[in-house]
Write a protein that holds these residues in place. Structure first.
Motif, PDB file in Angstrom:
ATOM      1  N   ARG A 287       0.855  -1.188   0.000  1.00  0.00           N
ATOM      2  CA  ARG A 287       0.000   0.000   0.000  1.00  0.00           C
ATOM      3  C   ARG A 287       0.894   1.242   0.000  1.00  0.00           C
ATOM      4  NH1 ARG A 287      -3.821  -1.133   5.039  1.00  0.00           N
ATOM      5  NH2 ARG A 287      -1.772  -1.778   5.869  1.00  0.00           N
ATOM      6  N   ILE A 288       1.053   1.852  -1.181  1.00  0.00           N
ATOM      7  CA  ILE A 288       1.840   3.071  -1.311  1.00  0.00           C
ATOM      8  C   ILE A 288       1.040   4.233  -0.730  1.00  0.00           C
ATOM      9  CG2 ILE A 288       3.083   4.596  -2.902  1.00  0.00           C
ATOM     10  CD1 ILE A 288       4.188   1.774  -2.751  1.00  0.00           C
ATOM     11  N   GLY A 289       1.697   5.123  -0.022  1.00  0.00           N
ATOM     12  CA  GLY A 289       1.051   6.282   0.553  1.00  0.00           C
ATOM     13  C   GLY A 289       0.444   6.047   1.921  1.00  0.00           C
ATOM     14  N   VAL A 290       0.506   4.855   2.421  1.00  0.00           N
ATOM     15  CA  VAL A 290      -0.044   4.545   3.748  1.00  0.00           C
ATOM     16  C   VAL A 290       1.035   4.790   4.788  1.00  0.00           C
ATOM     17  CG1 VAL A 290      -1.025   2.757   5.211  1.00  0.00           C
ATOM     18  CG2 VAL A 290      -1.643   2.877   2.795  1.00  0.00           C
ATOM     19  N   SER A 291       0.681   5.360   5.898  1.00  0.00           N
ATOM     20  CA  SER A 291       1.643   5.658   6.960  1.00  0.00           C
ATOM     21  C   SER A 291       1.816   4.418   7.855  1.00  0.00           C
ATOM     22  CB  SER A 291       1.173   6.846   7.807  1.00  0.00           C
ATOM     23  OG  SER A 291       2.059   7.042   8.902  1.00  0.00           O
ATOM     24  N   ILE A 292       3.046   4.067   8.061  1.00  0.00           N
ATOM     25  CA  ILE A 292       3.362   2.957   8.977  1.00  0.00           C
ATOM     26  C   ILE A 292       4.293   3.446  10.074  1.00  0.00           C
ATOM     27  CG2 ILE A 292       3.021   1.121   7.271  1.00  0.00           C
ATOM     28  CD1 ILE A 292       6.034   1.083   6.818  1.00  0.00           C
ATOM     29  N   ALA A 293       4.189   4.706  10.388  1.00  0.00           N
ATOM     30  CA  ALA A 293       5.055   5.311  11.395  1.00  0.00           C
ATOM     31  C   ALA A 293       4.833   4.713  12.766  1.00  0.00           C
ATOM     32  CB  ALA A 293       4.834   6.827  11.426  1.00  0.00           C
ATOM     33  N   ALA A 294       3.660   4.106  12.983  1.00  0.00           N
ATOM     34  CA  ALA A 294       3.385   3.515  14.308  1.00  0.00           C
ATOM     35  C   ALA A 294       4.132   2.218  14.538  1.00  0.00           C
ATOM     36  CB  ALA A 294       1.880   3.292  14.451  1.00  0.00           C
ATOM     37  N   ALA A 295       4.655   1.617  13.466  1.00  0.00           N
ATOM     38  CA  ALA A 295       5.413   0.377  13.663  1.00  0.00           C
ATOM     39  C   ALA A 295       6.656   0.668  14.505  1.00  0.00           C
ATOM     40  CB  ALA A 295       5.808  -0.220  12.320  1.00  0.00           C
ATOM     41  N   PRO A 296       6.955  -0.157  15.487  1.00  0.00           N
ATOM     42  CA  PRO A 296       8.081   0.141  16.398  1.00  0.00           C
ATOM     43  C   PRO A 296       9.398   0.310  15.675  1.00  0.00           C
ATOM     44  CG  PRO A 296       6.722  -1.611  17.305  1.00  0.00           C
ATOM     45  CD  PRO A 296       6.220  -1.364  15.915  1.00  0.00           C
ATOM     46  N   ASP A 297       9.682  -0.577  14.690  1.00  0.00           N
ATOM     47  CA  ASP A 297      10.974  -0.468  14.012  1.00  0.00           C
ATOM     48  C   ASP A 297      11.056   0.781  13.152  1.00  0.00           C
ATOM     49  OD1 ASP A 297       8.990  -1.569  12.371  1.00  0.00           O
ATOM     50  OD2 ASP A 297      10.469  -2.536  11.064  1.00  0.00           O
ATOM     51  N   ILE A 298       9.941   1.169  12.487  1.00  0.00           N
ATOM     52  CA  ILE A 298       9.916   2.385  11.675  1.00  0.00           C
ATOM     53  C   ILE A 298      10.075   3.602  12.577  1.00  0.00           C
ATOM     54  CG2 ILE A 298       8.508   3.802  10.130  1.00  0.00           C
ATOM     55  CD1 ILE A 298       9.624   1.309   8.800  1.00  0.00           C
ATOM     56  N   ALA A 299       9.393   3.583  13.706  1.00  0.00           N
ATOM     57  CA  ALA A 299       9.493   4.713  14.636  1.00  0.00           C
ATOM     58  C   ALA A 299      10.929   4.884  15.118  1.00  0.00           C
ATOM     59  CB  ALA A 299       8.546   4.499  15.811  1.00  0.00           C
ATOM     60  N   ARG A 300      11.592   3.800  15.423  1.00  0.00           N
ATOM     61  CA  ARG A 300      12.981   3.886  15.861  1.00  0.00           C
ATOM     62  C   ARG A 300      13.874   4.393  14.726  1.00  0.00           C
ATOM     63  NH1 ARG A 300      14.894   1.207  20.248  1.00  0.00           N
ATOM     64  NH2 ARG A 300      16.800   0.623  19.093  1.00  0.00           N
ATOM     65  N   ALA A 301      13.635   3.911  13.500  1.00  0.00           N
ATOM     66  CA  ALA A 301      14.451   4.364  12.374  1.00  0.00           C
ATOM     67  C   ALA A 301      14.280   5.853  12.129  1.00  0.00           C
ATOM     68  CB  ALA A 301      14.104   3.560  11.120  1.00  0.00           C
ATOM     69  N   LEU A 302      13.053   6.360  12.274  1.00  0.00           N
ATOM     70  CA  LEU A 302      12.804   7.785  12.080  1.00  0.00           C
ATOM     71  C   LEU A 302      13.468   8.618  13.162  1.00  0.00           C
ATOM     72  CD1 LEU A 302       9.071   7.718  10.883  1.00  0.00           C
ATOM     73  CD2 LEU A 302      11.151   7.950   9.490  1.00  0.00           C
ATOM     74  N   ARG A 303      13.819   7.955  14.267  1.00  0.00           N
ATOM     75  CA  ARG A 303      14.576   8.630  15.315  1.00  0.00           C
ATOM     76  C   ARG A 303      16.075   8.397  15.130  1.00  0.00           C
ATOM     77  NH1 ARG A 303      10.513   6.354  18.665  1.00  0.00           N
ATOM     78  NH2 ARG A 303      12.051   4.841  19.466  1.00  0.00           N
ATOM     79  N   ASN A 304      16.445   7.900  13.935  1.00  0.00           N
ATOM     80  CA  ASN A 304      17.852   7.652  13.573  1.00  0.00           C
ATOM     81  C   ASN A 304      18.453   6.497  14.397  1.00  0.00           C
ATOM     82  OD1 ASN A 304      20.029   8.069  11.942  1.00  0.00           O
ATOM     83  ND2 ASN A 304      20.894   9.748  13.155  1.00  0.00           N
ATOM     84  N   GLU A 305      17.599   5.483  14.681  1.00  0.00           N
ATOM     85  CA  GLU A 305      18.058   4.303  15.430  1.00  0.00           C
ATOM     86  C   GLU A 305      17.773   3.049  14.597  1.00  0.00           C
ATOM     87  OE1 GLU A 305      16.050   4.259  19.132  1.00  0.00           O
ATOM     88  OE2 GLU A 305      16.875   6.184  19.805  1.00  0.00           O
ATOM     89  N   PRO A 306      18.803   2.333  14.177  1.00  0.00           N
ATOM     90  CA  PRO A 306      18.569   1.119  13.372  1.00  0.00           C
ATOM     91  C   PRO A 306      18.003  -0.010  14.237  1.00  0.00           C
ATOM     92  CG  PRO A 306      20.898   1.367  13.835  1.00  0.00           C
ATOM     93  CD  PRO A 306      20.243   2.609  14.367  1.00  0.00           C
ATOM     94  N   THR A 307      17.314  -0.939  13.587  1.00  0.00           N
ATOM     95  CA  THR A 307      16.720  -2.099  14.289  1.00  0.00           C
ATOM     96  C   THR A 307      16.997  -3.360  13.473  1.00  0.00           C
ATOM     97  OG1 THR A 307      14.948  -0.733  15.211  1.00  0.00           O
ATOM     98  CG2 THR A 307      14.610  -3.129  15.194  1.00  0.00           C
ATOM     99  N   VAL A 308      17.540  -4.367  14.145  1.00  0.00           N
ATOM    100  CA  VAL A 308      17.775  -5.673  13.505  1.00  0.00           C
ATOM    101  C   VAL A 308      17.063  -6.727  14.346  1.00  0.00           C
ATOM    102  CG1 VAL A 308      19.466  -7.366  12.757  1.00  0.00           C
ATOM    103  CG2 VAL A 308      19.994  -4.925  12.587  1.00  0.00           C
TER     104      VAL A 308
END
Length: 468
Positions: free
Chosen positions: A96-117
């Motif tokens: 789904r292009i254009g859908v926000s997934i900012a609530a996902a924990p890993d995406i939220a951490r990445a947007l805070r400049n924190e990588p997740t593995v």
């Protein structure tokens, strides 16, 4: 023993292989998973840098091509978002292009400049920020299924299992050869022991193979068995020769004593009769000793015998003698069927027990041959009986009761006990109801299978009759 040795060797080999292969397989599996996780993390970092440059330059149309090309080559799933977490590109056509997934924990951490593995059971996931320094322009999530890693791990486990099986096969072959080599002297020793138990050692144990300790044991056994055979043959020769050498002097002595009767004072006739009786008793004793020696030296195998037929036959033989002593002879109890006994043993057992019973039975009494359930045989008299101390010693050779008034040799019951035990049974003495003695003999019953098995055996040499 070969099986036990083989199992012990295989068990030890399995423990060693398990101690080596299980840690090796586990280390390899961990290594594969670590390498796969590092590969996903490295690719995610590289893609994040490329997508960050495209986002910075405003070249958003190139993102689907970048992630699609990578997903096609690797089979992995790539999702790219902007700094608000809105999906800009997805390698999955149904994404789904254009859908926000900012609530996902890993995406939220990445947007805070924190990588997740994340290393899961089914997928490996790496989420990286698309940033230049502290400026985050987006994020990238790369997920890879662990099926390929699991396949490689299964292959290595299969290879280890195959290698272990080959090692076990080689160990089994070597262990079987070693176990056969170790136990060969024991097998020949067992066969030699069975032959010696049957009375003659025809095939000595092998003294040329096997461990040194077993070869030494086989040599010692052969030397002992040879010496024992020599002693047995000497004893058998003595028993055979003595039966002839002693009969003649005793017979001559009796004739000489009887020839003295016309020349003796009538007052000495009583002493002469006592001397003749003692000579006769000595003759019977010699015959009993020789018979007992022959029984002990002969190896016999029990065979099925019809107990009821033997009882009827021996009772018919003893009835005239019992009638002369005014003693009745009765057979009671239900039919006992067939029992295991060495050839000729039942006849001697019954003859000795009945003879002893008649010897102590007063006129007007009854000697009973009773057949008890469970192939038991009882010979019951109405004589004076025995005390508990006398019953305990009754089977000793030459033992006679202190108040005995008969001229027995003290060998009848020892012979009976030997015959019963050689037949696989037992004999005990008990007080009879009221007065007298109950000689109880218990023999093994014949079953159908064992009877058929015994029918194929060669007949053993019958036991010779012994004087009571």
């Amino acid at each position: 023993m070969t099986r036990r040795l083989l199992l012990s060797y295989l068990g030890l080999a399995i423990l060693v292989l398990a101690g080596l292969e299980i840690p090796l397989g586990w280390i390899y599996a961990r290594g594969e998973m670590t390498r796969a996780s590092q590969g996903v993390e490295r690719d995610a970092s590289m893609l994040a840098e490329i997508t960050e440059e495209n986002i910075e330059e405003g070249n958003l149309e190139a993102l689907p091509e970048v992630v699609g090309d990578y997903a096609t080559r690797t089979g992995r799933h790539v999702v790219v978002t902007d700094r608000q977490g809105v999906v800009l590109a997805d390698s999955d056509p149904s994404g789904r292009i254009g859908v926000s997934i900012a609530a996902a924990p890993d995406i939220a951490r990445a947007l805070r400049n924190e990588p997740t593995v994340v290393t899961g059971d089914e997928v490996l996931s790496a989420t990286m920020p698309g940033s230049s320094g502290t400026t985050v322009r987006g994020s990238l999530r790369l997920t890879s299924p662990t099926a390929e890693v699991d396949s490689r791990v299964r292959r290595i486990w299969g290879a280890l299992a195959l290698a272990g099986a080959c090692v076990l096969a080689a160990v089994a072959l070597a262990a079987f050869t070693l176990a056969r080599w170790i136990t060969r002297p024991l097998r020949t020793l067992e066969a030699a022991t069975a032959q010696l138990a049957d009375g003659r050692l025809t095939n000595p144990p092998d003294t040329t193979t096997g461990p040194p300790e077993l070869r030494s044991l086989a040599v010692s056994f052969t030397r002992t068995a040879t010496r024992l055979q020599q002693l047995l043959m000497a004893q058998q020769a003595f028993a055979s020769e003595a039966s002839h050498q002693l009969k003649t002097p005793l017979t001559a002595l009796r004739l000489r004593l009887e020839n003295f009767e016309p020349y003796l004072d009538p007052r000495a006739h009583g002493s002469l009769e006592e001397a003749v009786d003692e000579v006769e008793r000595l003759s019977r004793m010699v015959q009993g000793l020789l018979a007992l020696a022959r029984l002990e030296n002969s190896a016999t195998t029990p065979e099925p015998v019809d107990l009821d037929t033997v009882i009827a036959d021996r009772a018919a033989m003893w009835e005239p003698l019992a009638a002369e002593q005014y003693v009745a002879l009765a057979i009671t109890g239900r039919a006992a069927g067939r029992v295991w006994a060495i050839p000729g043993a039942l006849e001697q057992i019954i003859d000795n027990l009945v003879a002893n019973a008649l010897r102590v039975s007063p006129p007007g009494t009854t000697v009973t041959i009773h057949r008890a359930p469970g192939t038991g045989l009882h010979v019951i008299d109405q004589g004076p009986g025995m005390t508990e101390a006398d019953r305990a010693r009754a089977f000793d050779r030459f033992w006679r009761s202190s108040d005995s008034q008969h001229d027995g040799t003290g060998l009848g019951l020892p012979i009976v006990r030997h015959l019963v035990q050689a037949s696989g049974g037992d004999i005990t003495l008990h007080p009879a109801p009221g007065t007298g003695l109950d000689a109880a003999v218990r023999l093994r019953p014949v079953t159908g299978d064992r009877s058929r098995e015994a029918s194929g055996r060669p007949r053993s040499r019958p036991a010779r009759s012994a004087a009571p």
